[in-house]
Design an enzyme around this catalytic site. Sequence first.
Site, PDB file in Angstrom:
ATOM      1  N   ASP A   1     107.361  14.813  68.267  1.00 50.06           N
ATOM      2  CA  ASP A   1     108.513  13.956  68.024  1.00 50.06           C
ATOM      3  C   ASP A   1     108.108  12.746  67.188  1.00 50.06           C
ATOM      4  O   ASP A   1     107.054  12.142  67.416  1.00 50.06           O
ATOM      5  CB  ASP A   1     109.084  13.513  69.374  1.00 50.06           C
TER       6      ASP A   1
ATOM      7  N   GLU B   1      90.169  23.654  68.538  1.00 52.96           N
ATOM      8  CA  GLU B   1      89.363  24.145  69.658  1.00 52.96           C
ATOM      9  C   GLU B   1      90.079  25.277  70.396  1.00 52.96           C
ATOM     10  O   GLU B   1      89.455  25.973  71.211  1.00 52.96           O
ATOM     11  CB  GLU B   1      89.075  23.009  70.645  1.00 52.96           C
TER      12      GLU B   1
END
Length: 554
Positions: free
Chosen positions: A215, A275
Site C-alpha cells: 500500500d 530469500e
Amino acid sequence: MSAIATSAGPDAVPATDLDWWRGGVIYQIYPRSFQDSTGDGIGDLAGIAARLPYVASIGVDAIWISPFFTSPMKDFGYDVSDYRDVDPMFGTLDDFDHLVTEAHRLGLRVMIDLVLSHTSNEHEWFKESRSSRTNDRADWYVWADAKPDGTPPNNWLSIFGGPAWHWDAKRLQYYMHNFLASQPDLNLHAPAVQDELLDTTRFWLEKGVDGFRLDTINFYFADKDLRDNPALAPERRNASIAPAVNPYNYQEHIYSKNQPENLDFLKRFRDLLDEYPGSAAVGEVGDAQLGMELLGQYTKDGQGVQMCYAFDFLAPERLRAERVSSVFAHMKEAAPDGWACWAFSNHDVTRHMTRWGLTDLGARMYATLICSLRGSICLFQGEELGLSEAEIAFEDLQDPYGIEFWPEFKGRDGCRTPMVWEASNVNAGFSDVRPWLPVAPEHLANAVAVQDGREGSLLNHYRRVVSMRNEMPVLRRGDQTELTATGDLLTFIRTDGTDRVFCAFNMGEAPIEVALPLGNWVPVEGIGGTEPGLAGLVLDGWDYALLRAVRTTT
C-alpha cells in the site's frame, strides 16, 4: 453456499515458474465483502477459503487479500494495530493458515496487503512513541515541533482532507498523517523501523504467503527537513489520486512523499523476497504527476518490487485509444525497463462499468483489452460479473472519506458492497443477515449463480480471455509493438520470437475499417472476435479482433 467447480485437483500446487507474476493475473478480494461465514454480516477468512474454487475457476494466478490484520477499522483495516495477527472479525491465524493451504491446493498463490507507511494510533508502537520524547520508540513516527505561532510545521496536506499534521497534547508536538489523523506515519528514516517492518514481512513469508501488495509504496519516506510543498499549477492538477473537490490536488507533493531514500529500503525489501524464491510484490504508486517515473525506479531489475500498480487506467474519464497509446509511450520513455500491473477497478475507485458508462459489449471489449496488454493484471472482485457502482444512502455510508466530502464525493463504499453469489435473497448469498453495506438490488441479476452456467455471460467471457492469456506466452510476456491510436481504433502487435498476434479494439460505438499488417492472419481460436472478410476487417462498435499470424512454409 454453492461451490463452483474447478479443474484443479486435490494435489494441485502453484506452478513452479518463479516468474509467475510477469504477465500474471491477480484477483483482488476485499475481505469484508467477499463471504460471511459466521453470520455477523461481515466477510471473513473462512468465507474466502470456501469461495476459492470459484476464484480458481476464473483461471487467475493469485489472489490479493486487502488487509485483515488487527485494527480499530477507522479506515477498514488500512489502520493496523498489530501486523502479526488477524482481526477477530476476520477470524484467526489458524483460519489464515487454512486459507493458504486451500489456495495452494487449487493452484492459487496468495498475496496480502502490507501497509508499511503508517499504523493505527492504537498500535503499541505509537502509544510508546507518544509517551515521551526520549523513549525507545520516540523517533518511530514523524514528529515535529509547532511553528512559533503554534501552527503545523509546514503546509503538507492529508489525502483525507485538511492538514497532514495532528497536535498531540502528551508530547506537545505534531505528528504527520498522510491519511486519517488516526493513521500516524511511520518514520522509515529510523533504521529500527525498517528492521521491524522487514521482520514483519518475513513473518508472513514464513506462514506461506507468495507475495505482497504494498500500500502507498511511495509514501514511506518524508523529507527530513520538512520543507513546504510547492503549489501545483491548475492545469497540472489530476484527480486520479484524490477527488477534484480535495485541496490535496493543489500541491506538488515533492517533499511529503517520493523521497530518494525509498530506493535503498526497497532494495532491502527485494533482498528479503529473494530469500523466498517465487515470492513477488506489487507496489501501489499514488502520484498523479510522477507515477510512471516512480514505477520505473521501483521495478528496476533486482533493485525493488517486481511490479507497480499503475493508476493510469483508474482515471474518471473513459479509457480511449489515444489514452492507452499515450500511457505506453510515456512508459517507454520514463520506465523503459519497468513492469506495470494494470487495473480498471479496485476498492478505492468507482467501478469502471459506471465510471466509463459501459454496456455489456463495452465490458467484454475492455476485458479482452486488459488481457491482451503487456504487463500484469489485477481484477477486482465482481468486475468479472459486470457489477456497477452501488448507490449508497448517506445514512448507510461507512467510508470516512465519503462522509468528509459528501455529496460532491460519495466515497468508496459504492465499489465495496458485498459480492453477489445468488439472486434468491436480498443478501445475495453473502450472508444470512443484513451485511455491513447493503447489497445493491440491481446487482442480483449479475450474480455468480445466474451467470455461471450461461455460455454467453460476461463471467464466462472473463474465463475465456484469462484462459487465452494463460495459454499464449506471447500475451503473457511477449513484446508489444506498433501500438497505434486512430480515433477510437487501438491496434498493436504482441510478439514472442516467431509468434505474432495482431490486436485491434474499437473503443467507440461507430463501425471502423481496420487495415491488417502484411501476412496471413487467422482469429485466435475461441476468443479471437471478428474475423476478416473478403472486404477486409470491419469492427462494429465495441468490437475487437485478435488475429494470429500463420507461418507459411515453402
